[in-house]
Design an enzyme around this catalytic site. Sequence first.
Site, PDB file in Angstrom:
ATOM      1  N   ASP A   1       0.823  -1.203   0.000  1.00  0.00           N
ATOM      2  CA  ASP A   1       0.000   0.000   0.000  1.00  0.00           C
ATOM      3  C   ASP A   1       0.860   1.257   0.000  1.00  0.00           C
ATOM      4  OD1 ASP A   1      -2.411  -1.259  -0.128  1.00  0.00           O
ATOM      5  OD2 ASP A   1      -2.928  -0.998   1.988  1.00  0.00           O
TER       6      ASP A   1
ATOM      7  N   GLU B   1      -9.945  -0.361   3.123  1.00  0.00           N
ATOM      8  CA  GLU B   1      -9.409   0.801   2.420  1.00  0.00           C
ATOM      9  C   GLU B   1      -8.016   0.477   1.886  1.00  0.00           C
ATOM     10  OE1 GLU B   1     -10.877   3.488   1.591  1.00  0.00           O
ATOM     11  OE2 GLU B   1     -12.630   3.595   2.905  1.00  0.00           O
ATOM     12  N   CYS B   2      -7.645   1.154   0.789  1.00  0.00           N
ATOM     13  CA  CYS B   2      -6.390   0.834   0.111  1.00  0.00           C
ATOM     14  C   CYS B   2      -5.184   1.523   0.715  1.00  0.00           C
ATOM     15  CB  CYS B   2      -6.481   1.216  -1.366  1.00  0.00           C
ATOM     16  SG  CYS B   2      -6.594   2.995  -1.640  1.00  0.00           S
ATOM     17  N   GLY B   3      -5.388   2.474   1.591  1.00  0.00           N
ATOM     18  CA  GLY B   3      -4.240   3.153   2.183  1.00  0.00           C
ATOM     19  C   GLY B   3      -4.306   4.656   2.065  1.00  0.00           C
TER      20      GLY B   3
END
Length: 303
Positions: free
Chosen positions: A158, A266-268
């Site tokens: 990430d 969440e992706c980061g």
Amino acid sequence: MSSRSSPAPDRDVMSMHELESGYVSGSGSESSLPEIHFTKPHLAFLNRQLQFLEPQDILRWCITSLPGLFQTTAFGLTGLVTLDMLSKMKLPRPQMVDLIFLDTLHHFSETLSLVDRVRSKYPLVNLHVYKPDGVDTAEEFAQTHGERLWETNDELYDWVAKVEPAQRAYRELQVAAVLTGRRRSQGGKRGDLDVIEVDEAGLIKVNPLANWSFQQVQDYIQKNNVPYNELLDRGYKSIGDWHSTQPTKAGEDERAGRWKGQQKTECGIHNPRSKFARYLQEQERKQKEEALQKALDALEVAA
């Protein structure tokens, strides 16, 4: 008519004028102007007011109120609606909102094809593409960081693929505020999303379609002939990297196909920055410990 410009006013004179008048103007000394920020009461007030507005009205407010405004997008449906709405406002070039696309090098081919179609549909919009630092292809990424990094070290993936490129973009482009494609109906941590948020580094994040449902977004796309990702027709609703995205089933949340079987939502780039600061500090500590141990082992061998 002569095009010769008048000499610029002396900044010291302007500053003295401001001092005497008790007011500061936008054309005055930059040192006398504060950085843009919201107090908590002001932010709460703005969210109460903006939540009743249509997305187009929220976007107009952003354009007139927020300097350094960009749109971050992975070309999901919501981001495409925002892009189309902005295009229909017929804004002059200085007020147009540039796009930032984080190319993780692991997007679906359908996503990259969509990027080309978006460029063709909206030729006046500037698109800034940011990739992981120092690499240009998935092969180079694997050579540098190891095979299937998203499985061996998800947090590092990430950081390298998304968070660091995003922070680099914000720094290089002098981004002060971003339009995002997040909505409450996407579920998870987004269920109580505000229209305006400010992250711990002071970046202003605006979610102009926070109140819209997936159906509203989809209806707009179809009604306005907005190009969209072909994967949507194959059961995908939320699309990220190919290795962490699956189609959703009937009755599942919109983002249920992302990181299926994991606690991750969440992706980061929408997680607190302090999380990654702590992670990087821990990584640095481990590297120092490993280097120290190697040095001690070498001394023992030499002895």
